[in-house]
Design a protein around this motif. Structure first.
Motif, PDB file in Angstrom:
ATOM      1  N   VAL A   4       0.839  -1.183   0.000  1.00 11.42           N
ATOM      2  CA  VAL A   4       0.000   0.000   0.000  1.00 11.42           C
ATOM      3  C   VAL A   4       0.881   1.243   0.000  1.00 11.42           C
ATOM      4  O   VAL A   4       1.746   1.400   0.863  1.00 11.42           O
ATOM      5  N   ASN A   5       0.666   2.122  -0.989  1.00  9.94           N
ATOM      6  CA  ASN A   5       1.403   3.384  -1.082  1.00  9.94           C
ATOM      7  C   ASN A   5       0.493   4.506  -0.613  1.00  9.94           C
ATOM      8  O   ASN A   5      -0.579   4.715  -1.177  1.00  9.94           O
ATOM      9  N   VAL A   6       0.935   5.213   0.425  1.00  6.82           N
ATOM     10  CA  VAL A   6       0.130   6.284   0.982  1.00  6.82           C
ATOM     11  C   VAL A   6       0.970   7.546   1.176  1.00  6.82           C
ATOM     12  O   VAL A   6       2.200   7.496   1.137  1.00  6.82           O
ATOM     13  N   LYS A  37      -4.319   6.802   0.491  1.00  6.30           N
ATOM     14  CA  LYS A  37      -3.747   6.117  -0.668  1.00  6.30           C
ATOM     15  C   LYS A  37      -3.595   7.041  -1.867  1.00  6.30           C
ATOM     16  O   LYS A  37      -4.427   7.912  -2.118  1.00  6.30           O
ATOM     17  N   GLU A  39      -3.883   7.455  -5.696  1.00  4.36           N
ATOM     18  CA  GLU A  39      -4.622   6.841  -6.799  1.00  4.36           C
ATOM     19  C   GLU A  39      -3.796   6.876  -8.076  1.00  4.36           C
ATOM     20  O   GLU A  39      -2.896   7.712  -8.236  1.00  4.36           O
ATOM     21  N   GLU A  51      -6.872  13.816  -0.422  1.00  5.77           N
ATOM     22  CA  GLU A  51      -7.200  13.075   0.798  1.00  5.77           C
ATOM     23  C   GLU A  51      -7.575  14.002   1.954  1.00  5.77           C
ATOM     24  O   GLU A  51      -8.516  13.715   2.690  1.00  5.77           O
TER      25      GLU A  51
END
Length: 127
Positions: A4-6, A37, A39, A51
């Motif tokens: 997961v890239n946040v 995250k 997109e 976000e």
């Protein structure tokens, strides 16, 4: 293992940093730096602005990159990029239970999500 890239916003006001308490999911009641995250097709900065609008109904200005970190959770691998930001509007908590402005001496007063502890330690050394 899921990756997961946040992105996370380290929102400053004077000598204080804004922290939010999660109101849902696996990490409910833990504290974090707001964000989420990235997109497909977004830059990290664009994702962060989106976000914060979604989570806090607020506008921010992304000032500087602060740090990248990686953390292995039991069910996923996290890659998080953190940016120094400032609010450019009022905010409303839309997804969080609570939000607080914390000074350097107050950073340990809340129960942080594991990966965010790395950011807190960095900030205590560099604020």
């Amino acid at each position: 293992m899921k990756k997961v890239n946040v992105v996370a916003a380290i929102i400053f006001s004077g000598d204080c940093i804004f922290a939010t308490q999660r109101g849902y999911g696996e990490f409910k009641d833990y504290w974090e730096f707001p964000g989420g995250k990235i997109e497909f097709g977004e830059s990290p900065e664009e994702a962060l602005v989106r976000e914060i609008r979604e989570e806090l109904d607020a506008d921010i200005e992304v000032l500087d990159f602060v740090l990248d970190l990686e953390w292995q959770y039991p069910s996923f691998y996290l890659y998080m990029s953190c940016y120094k930001c400032v609010l450019r509007s009022d905010y409303t908590l839309l997804e969080h239970e609570d939000g607080r402005w914390l000074g350097k001496d107050e950073l340990d007063s809340v129960n942080w999500i594991d990966a965010d502890v790395i950011v807190v330690d960095y900030l205590k050394d560099n604020m």
